[in-house]
Design an enzyme around this catalytic site. Sequence first.
Site, short mmCIF file in Angstrom:
data_model
loop_
_atom_site.label_atom_id
_atom_site.label_comp_id
_atom_site.label_asym_id
_atom_site.label_seq_id
_atom_site.Cartn_x
_atom_site.Cartn_y
_atom_site.Cartn_z
CE LYS A 23 8.71 7.63 -3.48
NZ LYS A 23 7.83 6.52 -3.09
CG ASN A 24 4.69 8.28 -4.20
OD1 ASN A 24 5.58 7.45 -4.40
ND2 ASN A 24 4.38 8.72 -3.00
NE ARG A 123 2.37 1.04 2.68
CZ ARG A 123 3.27 1.69 1.95
NH1 ARG A 123 4.53 1.63 2.26
NH2 ARG A 123 2.91 2.37 0.89
CG ASP A 307 3.84 10.31 1.60
OD1 ASP A 307 3.77 9.42 2.47
OD2 ASP A 307 3.60 10.11 0.39
NE ARG A 399 12.11 2.85 -1.54
CZ ARG A 399 11.12 2.16 -1.04
NH1 ARG A 399 11.25 1.58 0.12
NH2 ARG A 399 9.99 2.04 -1.69
C1 EPZ Z 1 0.78 5.58 -1.44
O1 EPZ Z 1 0.96 4.33 -0.81
C2 EPZ Z 1 2.15 6.22 -1.52
N1 EPZ Z 1 3.03 5.37 -2.29
C3 EPZ Z 1 2.69 6.45 -0.11
O2 EPZ Z 1 3.92 7.13 -0.22
C4 EPZ Z 1 1.70 7.31 0.67
O3 EPZ Z 1 2.16 7.44 2.00
C5 EPZ Z 1 0.32 6.66 0.66
O4 EPZ Z 1 -0.10 6.43 -0.71
C6 EPZ Z 1 -0.75 7.50 1.34
O5 EPZ Z 1 -0.83 8.76 0.72
C7 EPZ Z 1 3.02 5.44 -3.62
O6 EPZ Z 1 2.26 6.18 -4.23
C8 EPZ Z 1 3.98 4.58 -4.35
P1 EPZ Z 1 -2.70 3.53 0.50
P2 EPZ Z 1 -0.21 3.24 -0.85
O7 EPZ Z 1 -3.09 2.30 -0.24
O8 EPZ Z 1 -0.89 3.31 -2.15
C9 EPZ Z 1 -4.48 0.80 4.00
C10 EPZ Z 1 6.17 7.61 0.32
O9 EPZ Z 1 6.77 8.00 1.35
N2 EPZ Z 1 -4.86 -0.17 2.94
O10 EPZ Z 1 -3.45 4.78 0.26
O11 EPZ Z 1 0.37 1.95 -0.42
C11 EPZ Z 1 -2.96 0.85 4.19
O12 EPZ Z 1 -2.51 -0.21 5.00
C12 EPZ Z 1 5.10 6.55 0.37
O13 EPZ Z 1 6.44 8.04 -0.82
C13 EPZ Z 1 -5.60 -1.27 3.28
O14 EPZ Z 1 -5.97 -1.48 4.42
O15 EPZ Z 1 -1.15 3.81 0.30
C14 EPZ Z 1 -2.76 2.22 4.79
O16 EPZ Z 1 -2.97 2.17 6.18
C15 EPZ Z 1 5.03 5.79 1.63
N3 EPZ Z 1 -5.90 -2.17 2.29
C16 EPZ Z 1 -3.87 3.04 4.13
O17 EPZ Z 1 -4.81 2.12 3.60
C17 EPZ Z 1 -5.51 -1.98 1.00
O18 EPZ Z 1 -5.84 -2.84 0.14
C18 EPZ Z 1 -3.38 3.96 3.00
O19 EPZ Z 1 -2.70 3.18 2.04
C19 EPZ Z 1 -4.77 -0.85 0.67
C20 EPZ Z 1 -4.44 0.05 1.66
#
Ligand code: EPZ
Length: 420
Positions: A23-24, A123, A307, A399
Site C-alpha cells: 500500500k505505502n 502529523r 507499522d 485500508r
Molecule cells: C508513512 O507516513 C506511512 N504512510 C506510515 O504508515 C508510516 O507509519 C510512516 O511513514 C513511518 O514509517 C504512508 O507511507 C502512506 P513520516 P508518513 O512523515 O509519511 C513527523 C500505515 O500504518 N513529521 O515519516 O506520514 C510525523 O508527525 C501508516 O500504513 C513532521 O513532524 O510518516 C511523525 O511523527 C501509518 N513533519 C514522523 O515525522 C513533517 O512534515 C514520521 O512521519 C512530516 C512528518
Amino acid sequence: MADAFEIRGGRALKGILEVGGAKNAALPIFVATLIEKGTYHLNNVPDLMDIATLTELLKSLGLEVEKTDKNSYKIINNGLTNLTASYDLVKKMRASFLVMGAMLAHSNNAIVSLPGGCAIGARPVDLHLKGFEKLGVEIEIEHGYVKGTATELKGGEVILDFPSVGATQNIIMAAVKAKGVSVLENVAREPEVVDLCNFLISMGAKIEGVGTGKLTITGVEKLVPGTYSIMPDRIVAGTFIIAAIMFEGTIEVEGVVAEDSSSFLAKLKEMGVQYDITGQRLKILSKLSELKPVKVTTMPHPGFPTDLQSPMMTLMCLVTGNSEIKETIFENRFMHVSELNRMGAKIDIDGSNAHIKGIKEFSSAEVMASDLRAGASLVLAGLKAKETTTVNRIYHVDRGYENLVEKLVGIGADIKRIKI
Ligand code: EPZ
C-alpha cells in the site's frame, strides 16, 4: 451499521499466507502519475480502500484511472484539469498530501488541503513545505489549504530535520523535473521510497543515491511513462510472519523480501525465533515457549518499523517474561494497548514506553481498532483467543490488509465480516 470482524479463535491454522503489493509504495507511485502526461500501467497494486480513495482524488484532478483487473490499473494523464485537491478528498487519507509535489512538478502550481491530525499523532507537513520552498516554490496557507506557486521549479539543497517518509517522497516528486540539480539530505530510506525512485527512474528520472540518506536528483525535461510492478508489502509480510510464529510453524508466508525486513527479522532472531527462507517463502521452525523477551525501539528505516509495533506487541504478550517497546516515531501509537489488555494482556505504558508481561493465552473480548496496524494486532490476538472476539471499526484494517478475511479463512480460521 458498521462492519466488524467476528473471530472464533483457537482453531488450528495451516497453509500459506500470500503477501500482496505494498500500500505505502502503491500510493506515492499512483500520485507520481500526475507528473507527466501519458499512459501508465501499474501492476501488483493491492486491492484496498486507500487505493480507491486516491483514485477518486486523481480523477478529480483530471486523470483517467481504470482498474483493468483486481491488481492492475491503467492511468491516463492528458494534463491536469484542476489544480486544487479538496479537503473532502484529502481528509480521508493523509497520503493524499503527496499530490502537492507531483502537481507542482506538472504545473508549477498546486492548492492542496492540509490533511489535519489523525489517531496516531499530530502529523504536521512542515518538512514537506520547507523542502518545496528550497526548490523555489512560494508557499502560502489560507483557509486550511496550502497554495504553492513558482514560475519554474529549480534544483535546491534540502536537509530534512527528520527523515520523514512523506516529505522525502513529496520533495523527490517535485525535484525530478526541476531545472538543475537537487541535493536532498537526511532523507527517508524506507523501501517504499526506493520503490518510488525506481518507478521514476524507469521513466527516465535521474536520481542517484537511492536507498541512502542522500539523494542527488538532476532534473530532466521529460519523463516517459510505462509499466511498473509495485513491491511486496513488508508490513503485511511482518504481520503474517507474526501469525506464523504464534501458530508455531503451520503457516508459511509467501512474498517475504528479507532485505526489506532486515531489522524485523533480526529482532525475531534475538527473540529466539528460528526460520527458514527459501526464495520468498518463510517457514517458522521454533515454538512459542522457546522465545525470549526483547526490547524493541521503533526507528526510521533501517530501524524497526513503527507499522509493526502493534503486531509485535501481540506476539510479545505470548512470550514468557518482560518485553519492552519504545515508540519514537508517533506520539500516540499505543491505542491498541487498552484493547489488548481487555483481552487479558498485561501491558503498562509510561510515556513512549510499553512494558509487556507475558501471559499464557488471550481471552476473547469485544474490542475496537484505532488504526490499521492496531486492528491487525487485535485480529492476531483474536485468532489465538478461544471463543469469540469481535473487532469493531475494521474500516481501518480494510485500508491496508488486502482480502484479510479470505486469506485467513483459506488457512482454516473462523473469521467473518459482520454488520453491527
Ligand atoms: C508513512 O507516513 C506511512 N504512510 C506510515 O504508515 C508510516 O507509519 C510512516 O511513514 C513511518 O514509517 C504512508 O507511507 C502512506 P513520516 P508518513 O512523515 O509519511 C513527523 C500505515 O500504518 N513529521 O515519516 O506520514 C510525523 O508527525 C501508516 O500504513 C513532521 O513532524 O510518516 C511523525 O511523527 C501509518 N513533519 C514522523 O515525522 C513533517 O512534515 C514520521 O512521519 C512530516 C512528518
